[in-house]
Design an enzyme around this catalytic site. Sequence first.
Site, PDB file in Angstrom:
ATOM      1  N   PHE A  91       1.176   5.223   0.818  1.00 57.35           N
ATOM      2  CA  PHE A  91       0.609   6.248   1.686  1.00 57.35           C
ATOM      3  C   PHE A  91       1.200   7.597   1.305  1.00 57.35           C
ATOM      4  CE2 PHE A  91       0.569   2.236   3.879  1.00 57.35           C
ATOM      5  CZ  PHE A  91      -0.637   2.204   4.557  1.00 57.35           C
ATOM      6  N   THR A 132       0.845  -1.191   0.000  1.00 57.37           N
ATOM      7  CA  THR A 132       0.000   0.000   0.000  1.00 57.37           C
ATOM      8  C   THR A 132       0.879   1.238   0.000  1.00 57.37           C
ATOM      9  OG1 THR A 132      -1.832  -1.098   1.137  1.00 57.37           O
ATOM     10  CG2 THR A 132      -1.774   1.295   1.263  1.00 57.37           C
TER      11      THR A 132
END
Length: 374
Positions: free
Chosen positions: A276, A274
């Site tokens: 960010f 992921t």
Amino acid sequence: MSDSPNTNNSPSTGSPSNLDELRETIDQLDTDILRLISERAACAQRVAKVKLTHDKGTVFYRPEREAQVLRRIMSLNPGPLDSEEMARLFREIMSACLALEQPIKVSYLGPEGTFTQQAALKHFGESAVSLPMAAIDEVFREVEAGAVNYGVVPVENSTEGVVNHTLDSFMDSSIRICGEVVLRIHHHLLVADTTRRDKVSRIYSHPQSFAQCRKWLDAHFPHAERVPVASNAEAAKLVKTEWHSAAIAGDMAAKLYGLTPLTEKIEDRPDNSTRFLIIGNQDVPRSGDDKTSLVVAMRNQPGALHDLLEPFHRHQIDLTRLETRPSRSGVWNYVFFIDFKGHHEDPQVAAMLEEVRLRAAEVKVLGSYPQGVL
């Protein structure tokens, strides 16, 4: 002549002596490291005094400077520790030294134990003060109000795609993107000490985590009820009080809530990660290896996407992401979020942006920032 063994030639006799010497060497190296870290911390304090002398409203944390330092460390690293591990150690040193100047306050999408908190600590180090928020728009509000220095929000997952709530939050905000951090996401099936492991009939997790572990769950727990909750940390907290349930969460949530992995790394894709974004209120100067993010509104007309992308191609700007979102204002039909390599102050990037502004209904530079180092 004695039949007793010659202790001077015994292989075991040299080991304790050599081990003692190695330990003395390690002790001396630890003393040297301690002295050098202390000297670096004292130098950081002097830097703070110089900054405050020239500008009372000075910014102590400089994303571009930190990225340059970490890249330099990685390029100079002789081993045997790998470069990322060495950079991680230096980031913690830098975090502790920066806290002597002024502790950084960072808001993140909570609660405690989420992957977003893990990303915040990976980027800012353990010495940063991290504050959990209940929603992404609350993270934006805390940064805009100046209650915290920076915020950390998820923007895209390699398996499930973009986080639309984050993209939408930029459309009505003056917040700037100041950095990025990519986190490898490892999901574990966690249980409490009181869990009857052969009786697990309910599994809690965030909807995205269910999606990222769907094949594994279908194969191993096809009949267990899957209960979506607001975060993996909340899932871990719920499991603590139940005997027939499990949670999908990461290492930080497991440690925080005292859970044990029943099975580790259950994500369907081993490269699951992921990205960010670090959000703040200031522009970031060039670091030498940067990205820029834009939001562009185009008029509803034939060839609009071609008109938008053609200047990128002609100026040889490398696009890394292009996402389309419906316009919330209703004025324009197409709103594009674009990431590309380069800084908005680079001459070729500035020339490209000028052409895009002539073709688009609206162009908003969300920020130029260092590419993630770790």
